[in-house]
Design a protein around this motif. Structure first.
Motif, mmCIF file in Angstrom:
data_model
loop_
_atom_site.group_PDB
_atom_site.id
_atom_site.type_symbol
_atom_site.label_atom_id
_atom_site.label_comp_id
_atom_site.label_asym_id
_atom_site.label_seq_id
_atom_site.Cartn_x
_atom_site.Cartn_y
_atom_site.Cartn_z
ATOM 1 N N GLU A 55 44.591 25.352 15.300
ATOM 2 C CA GLU A 55 44.514 23.976 14.792
ATOM 3 C C GLU A 55 44.568 22.942 15.914
ATOM 4 O OE1 GLU A 55 47.418 23.481 11.683
ATOM 5 O OE2 GLU A 55 46.655 25.211 10.573
ATOM 6 N N GLY A 56 43.798 23.207 16.976
ATOM 7 C CA GLY A 56 43.659 22.241 18.047
ATOM 8 C C GLY A 56 44.822 22.151 19.013
ATOM 9 N N ARG A 57 45.669 23.180 19.033
ATOM 10 C CA ARG A 57 46.786 23.140 19.985
ATOM 11 C C ARG A 57 47.137 24.546 20.453
ATOM 12 N NH1 ARG A 57 52.314 23.695 17.765
ATOM 13 N NH2 ARG A 57 52.096 24.547 15.683
ATOM 14 N N VAL A 58 47.774 24.601 21.629
ATOM 15 C CA VAL A 58 48.254 25.865 22.186
ATOM 16 C C VAL A 58 49.565 26.217 21.484
ATOM 17 C CG1 VAL A 58 49.135 26.994 24.263
ATOM 18 C CG2 VAL A 58 47.157 25.472 24.428
ATOM 19 N N VAL A 59 49.609 27.400 20.887
ATOM 20 C CA VAL A 59 50.833 27.865 20.220
ATOM 21 C C VAL A 59 51.436 29.074 20.922
ATOM 22 C CG1 VAL A 59 50.216 26.884 17.972
ATOM 23 C CG2 VAL A 59 49.575 29.257 18.519
ATOM 24 N N GLY A 60 50.758 29.561 21.967
ATOM 25 C CA GLY A 60 51.280 30.680 22.737
ATOM 26 C C GLY A 60 50.541 30.799 24.049
ATOM 27 N N PHE A 61 51.200 31.414 24.999
ATOM 28 C CA PHE A 61 50.632 31.561 26.331
ATOM 29 C C PHE A 61 51.171 32.834 26.954
ATOM 30 C CE2 PHE A 61 51.432 30.513 30.929
ATOM 31 C CZ PHE A 61 50.126 30.692 31.343
ATOM 32 N N VAL A 62 50.302 33.592 27.637
ATOM 33 C CA VAL A 62 50.713 34.803 28.341
ATOM 34 C C VAL A 62 49.884 34.922 29.619
ATOM 35 C CG1 VAL A 62 49.100 36.414 27.196
ATOM 36 C CG2 VAL A 62 51.300 37.248 28.046
ATOM 37 N N GLY A 63 50.510 35.498 30.629
ATOM 38 C CA GLY A 63 49.815 35.716 31.886
ATOM 39 C C GLY A 63 50.140 37.088 32.455
ATOM 40 N N ALA A 64 49.332 37.518 33.428
ATOM 41 C CA ALA A 64 49.574 38.791 34.108
ATOM 42 C C ALA A 64 49.196 38.658 35.581
ATOM 43 C CB ALA A 64 48.784 39.921 33.464
ATOM 44 N N ILE A 65 49.985 39.327 36.414
ATOM 45 C CA ILE A 65 49.817 39.295 37.865
ATOM 46 C C ILE A 65 49.536 40.723 38.336
ATOM 47 C CG2 ILE A 65 50.928 38.714 40.055
ATOM 48 C CD1 ILE A 65 53.001 37.090 38.265
ATOM 49 N N PRO A 66 48.431 40.944 39.057
ATOM 50 C CA PRO A 66 48.178 42.292 39.558
ATOM 51 C C PRO A 66 49.184 42.668 40.647
ATOM 52 C CG PRO A 66 46.552 40.776 40.442
ATOM 53 C CD PRO A 66 47.398 39.995 39.466
ATOM 54 N N GLN A 67 49.664 43.887 40.562
ATOM 55 C CA GLN A 67 50.601 44.434 41.551
ATOM 56 C C GLN A 67 50.141 45.848 41.882
ATOM 57 O OE1 GLN A 67 53.080 42.547 42.709
ATOM 58 N NE2 GLN A 67 53.028 40.916 41.192
ATOM 59 N N TYR A 68 50.627 46.407 42.942
ATOM 60 C CA TYR A 68 50.311 47.795 43.292
ATOM 61 C C TYR A 68 48.797 48.003 43.331
ATOM 62 C CZ TYR A 68 55.183 48.183 41.979
ATOM 63 O OH TYR A 68 56.534 47.990 41.867
ATOM 64 N N GLY A 69 48.082 47.113 44.009
ATOM 65 C CA GLY A 69 46.630 47.117 43.932
ATOM 66 C C GLY A 69 46.280 46.504 42.593
ATOM 67 N N VAL A 70 45.710 47.295 41.706
ATOM 68 C CA VAL A 70 45.449 46.792 40.346
ATOM 69 C C VAL A 70 45.988 47.730 39.283
ATOM 70 C CG1 VAL A 70 43.407 45.468 40.977
ATOM 71 C CG2 VAL A 70 43.137 47.846 40.240
ATOM 72 N N THR A 71 46.724 48.763 39.667
ATOM 73 C CA THR A 71 47.169 49.739 38.667
ATOM 74 C C THR A 71 48.390 49.292 37.883
ATOM 75 O OG1 THR A 71 48.419 50.917 40.360
ATOM 76 C CG2 THR A 71 46.190 51.725 39.863
ATOM 77 N N GLY A 72 49.272 48.543 38.504
ATOM 78 C CA GLY A 72 50.439 48.007 37.821
ATOM 79 C C GLY A 72 50.339 46.504 37.771
ATOM 80 N N TRP A 73 50.546 45.924 36.602
ATOM 81 C CA TRP A 73 50.473 44.465 36.424
ATOM 82 C C TRP A 73 51.780 43.980 35.835
ATOM 83 C CZ3 TRP A 73 45.906 41.082 36.323
ATOM 84 C CH2 TRP A 73 44.765 41.693 36.838
ATOM 85 N N GLU A 74 52.220 42.823 36.300
ATOM 86 C CA GLU A 74 53.412 42.198 35.732
ATOM 87 C C GLU A 74 53.004 41.198 34.663
ATOM 88 O OE1 GLU A 74 57.296 39.443 36.829
ATOM 89 O OE2 GLU A 74 55.930 40.059 38.448
ATOM 90 N N LEU A 75 53.540 41.345 33.475
ATOM 91 C CA LEU A 75 53.350 40.368 32.400
ATOM 92 C C LEU A 75 54.273 39.193 32.718
ATOM 93 C CD1 LEU A 75 53.346 41.164 28.621
ATOM 94 C CD2 LEU A 75 54.483 39.161 29.537
#
Length: 187
Positions: A55-75
């Motif tokens: 409804e025209g607004r952000v109600v949630g947000f999530v991100g991820a950061i690559p670690q260990y090359g690209v095999t492990g990612w931090e949420l």
């Protein structure tokens, strides 16, 4: 509700995600500029950042950061607007993030979930003493979000004792999101 990549050219996305961070984590991002700086970091090319748009607004947000090359990612981070919690917004954000991380070569997604306010039985104790016993017997009297991750199939894989001050641990959870162990790997 739509789950979309956070668009750096859409001020509603950027400002909405920053406002959610400030609302949910005022102790971590105490000024509006802090929230915007965190969003800028989340928009770095190597990262993944998604918003839940309703409804025209952000109600949630999530991100991820690559670690260990690209095999492990931090949420990092995950936030859902207070008024829509319990409606599956966080689950949809995390599942879409998992899908995108797996497409990028990720095998494991992990998250640190701080207990800065005494919400679990791991708070206020010396976690260098009987660490794994305490993790095994964890209780959640204060509604800590680690249970959200457990419901999504994550497992507690460790803690960082005193990460946020004495007796204020960071609880680490992880989940395999892609592939299966190679043949002959330990079960």
């Amino acid at each position: 509700m739509d789950i979309l990549p956070l668009d750096p050219t859409n001020w509603s996305h950027v400002a909405g995600a920053a406002a959610l961070l400030l609302e949910a984590f005022p102790h971590s991002w105490p000024t509006p500029g802090d929230g915007l700086e965190e969003i800028e970091r989340c928009l770095e090319p190597s990262r993944i950042a998604l918003v839940a748009w309703e409804e025209g607004r952000v109600v949630g947000f999530v991100g991820a950061i690559p670690q260990y090359g690209v095999t492990g990612w931090e949420l990092h981070p995950l936030v859902v607007a207070e008024g829509v919690r319990g409606r599956g917004v966080g689950t949809r954000l995390v599942r879409e993030l998992e899908r995108r991380v797996a497409e990028a070569g990720g095998l494991t997604l992990y998250a640190g979930s701080d207990d800065e306010f005494g919400r679990t039985s791991l708070s206020g104790c010396d976690l260098f003493d009987r660490t794994w016993e305490r993790i095994r017997d964890i209780r959640n009297p204060g509604g800590h979000p680690y249970e959200f991750y457990l419901k999504l199939g994550y497992a507690i894989v460790g803690v960082i004792p005193d990460a946020n001050g004495w007796g204020k641990p960071d609880i680490w959870l992880a989940r395999r999101i892609a592939g299966s162990p190679p043949e002959g790997a330990p079960a």
